[in-house]
Motif scaffolding. Structure first.
Motif, PDB file in Angstrom:
ATOM      1  N   VAL A 198      -4.742  -5.387  -0.350  1.00  0.00           N
ATOM      2  CA  VAL A 198      -4.676  -4.145   0.403  1.00  0.00           C
ATOM      3  C   VAL A 198      -5.065  -2.993  -0.519  1.00  0.00           C
ATOM      4  O   VAL A 198      -4.568  -2.889  -1.634  1.00  0.00           O
ATOM      5  N   ALA A 199      -5.941  -2.158  -0.027  1.00  0.00           N
ATOM      6  CA  ALA A 199      -6.430  -1.033  -0.824  1.00  0.00           C
ATOM      7  C   ALA A 199      -5.338   0.008  -1.037  1.00  0.00           C
ATOM      8  O   ALA A 199      -4.466   0.197  -0.194  1.00  0.00           O
ATOM      9  N   GLU A 200      -5.409   0.677  -2.171  1.00  0.00           N
ATOM     10  CA  GLU A 200      -4.445   1.731  -2.469  1.00  0.00           C
ATOM     11  C   GLU A 200      -4.508   2.814  -1.399  1.00  0.00           C
ATOM     12  O   GLU A 200      -5.580   3.214  -0.962  1.00  0.00           O
ATOM     13  N   GLY A 201      -3.337   3.252  -0.931  1.00  0.00           N
ATOM     14  CA  GLY A 201      -3.270   4.270   0.101  1.00  0.00           C
ATOM     15  C   GLY A 201      -3.372   3.723   1.509  1.00  0.00           C
ATOM     16  O   GLY A 201      -3.246   4.445   2.486  1.00  0.00           O
ATOM     17  N   SER A 202      -3.599   2.419   1.619  1.00  0.00           N
ATOM     18  CA  SER A 202      -3.718   1.787   2.930  1.00  0.00           C
ATOM     19  C   SER A 202      -2.366   1.765   3.638  1.00  0.00           C
ATOM     20  O   SER A 202      -1.321   1.662   3.008  1.00  0.00           O
ATOM     21  N   THR A 203      -2.389   1.860   4.948  1.00  0.00           N
ATOM     22  CA  THR A 203      -1.159   1.742   5.734  1.00  0.00           C
ATOM     23  C   THR A 203      -0.996   0.331   6.298  1.00  0.00           C
ATOM     24  O   THR A 203      -0.065   0.065   7.045  1.00  0.00           O
ATOM     25  N   GLU A 204      -1.912  -0.574   5.916  1.00  0.00           N
ATOM     26  CA  GLU A 204      -1.842  -1.957   6.382  1.00  0.00           C
ATOM     27  C   GLU A 204      -0.594  -2.633   5.815  1.00  0.00           C
ATOM     28  O   GLU A 204      -0.255  -2.481   4.641  1.00  0.00           O
ATOM     29  N   LEU A 205       0.099  -3.384   6.662  1.00  0.00           N
ATOM     30  CA  LEU A 205       1.292  -4.108   6.229  1.00  0.00           C
ATOM     31  C   LEU A 205       0.903  -5.503   5.782  1.00  0.00           C
ATOM     32  O   LEU A 205      -0.007  -6.118   6.336  1.00  0.00           O
ATOM     33  N   THR A 206       1.586  -5.991   4.760  1.00  0.00           N
ATOM     34  CA  THR A 206       1.361  -7.356   4.300  1.00  0.00           C
ATOM     35  C   THR A 206       2.688  -8.096   4.290  1.00  0.00           C
ATOM     36  O   THR A 206       3.751  -7.490   4.180  1.00  0.00           O
ATOM     37  N   THR A 207       2.625  -9.414   4.410  1.00  0.00           N
ATOM     38  CA  THR A 207       3.822 -10.245   4.380  1.00  0.00           C
ATOM     39  C   THR A 207       4.001 -10.800   2.979  1.00  0.00           C
ATOM     40  O   THR A 207       3.065 -11.307   2.373  1.00  0.00           O
ATOM     41  N   VAL A 208       5.211 -10.687   2.464  1.00  0.00           N
ATOM     42  CA  VAL A 208       5.541 -11.229   1.152  1.00  0.00           C
ATOM     43  C   VAL A 208       6.542 -12.347   1.380  1.00  0.00           C
ATOM     44  O   VAL A 208       7.566 -12.153   2.042  1.00  0.00           O
ATOM     45  N   ASN A 209       6.261 -13.533   0.860  1.00  0.00           N
ATOM     46  CA  ASN A 209       7.117 -14.683   1.109  1.00  0.00           C
ATOM     47  C   ASN A 209       8.313 -14.761   0.174  1.00  0.00           C
ATOM     48  O   ASN A 209       9.293 -15.425   0.487  1.00  0.00           O
ATOM     49  N   ASP A 210       8.248 -14.140  -0.988  1.00  0.00           N
ATOM     50  CA  ASP A 210       9.395 -14.172  -1.878  1.00  0.00           C
ATOM     51  C   ASP A 210      10.196 -12.896  -1.711  1.00  0.00           C
ATOM     52  O   ASP A 210       9.671 -11.861  -1.353  1.00  0.00           O
ATOM     53  N   GLY A 211      11.483 -12.990  -1.920  1.00  0.00           N
ATOM     54  CA  GLY A 211      12.318 -11.803  -1.789  1.00  0.00           C
ATOM     55  C   GLY A 211      13.672 -12.150  -1.222  1.00  0.00           C
ATOM     56  O   GLY A 211      14.122 -13.286  -1.252  1.00  0.00           O
ATOM     57  N   THR A 212      14.313 -11.170  -0.672  1.00  0.00           N
ATOM     58  CA  THR A 212      15.667 -11.301  -0.162  1.00  0.00           C
ATOM     59  C   THR A 212      15.656 -11.892   1.242  1.00  0.00           C
ATOM     60  O   THR A 212      14.847 -11.525   2.076  1.00  0.00           O
TER      61      THR A 212
END
Length: 72
Positions: A1-15
């Motif tokens: 995702v480009a810097e400043g983008s409002t696109e959401l991404t899914t992250v599989n690691d985390g809480t």
């Protein structure tokens, strides 16, 4: 995702949801020890119930060999 983008991404690691609920239960138990009230007790019970249902869902998915897979 480009810097400043409002696109959401899914992250599989985390809480996980379960971890967040456990933190909330711990926090409310601490508050309940200092400032006990019926409402706190009810919220703790409901959060613990939520954890129970999430754990049941996981156990069911493990039993069906679909845990960790995108399968209904």
């Amino acid at each position: 995702v480009a810097e400043g983008s409002t696109e959401l991404t899914t992250v599989n690691d985390g809480t996980t949801n379960e971890e967040v609920l456990r933190v909330l239960v711990d926090r409310l138990n601490t508050l309940q020890a200092k400032f006990p009230c019926r409402e706190n007790a009810i919220v703790i019970t409901k959060l613990e119930e939520s954890l129970m249902w999430l754990n049941k869902r996981t156990a069911d998915r493990v039993a069906r060999s679909v845990e960790g897979k995108h399968v209904a």
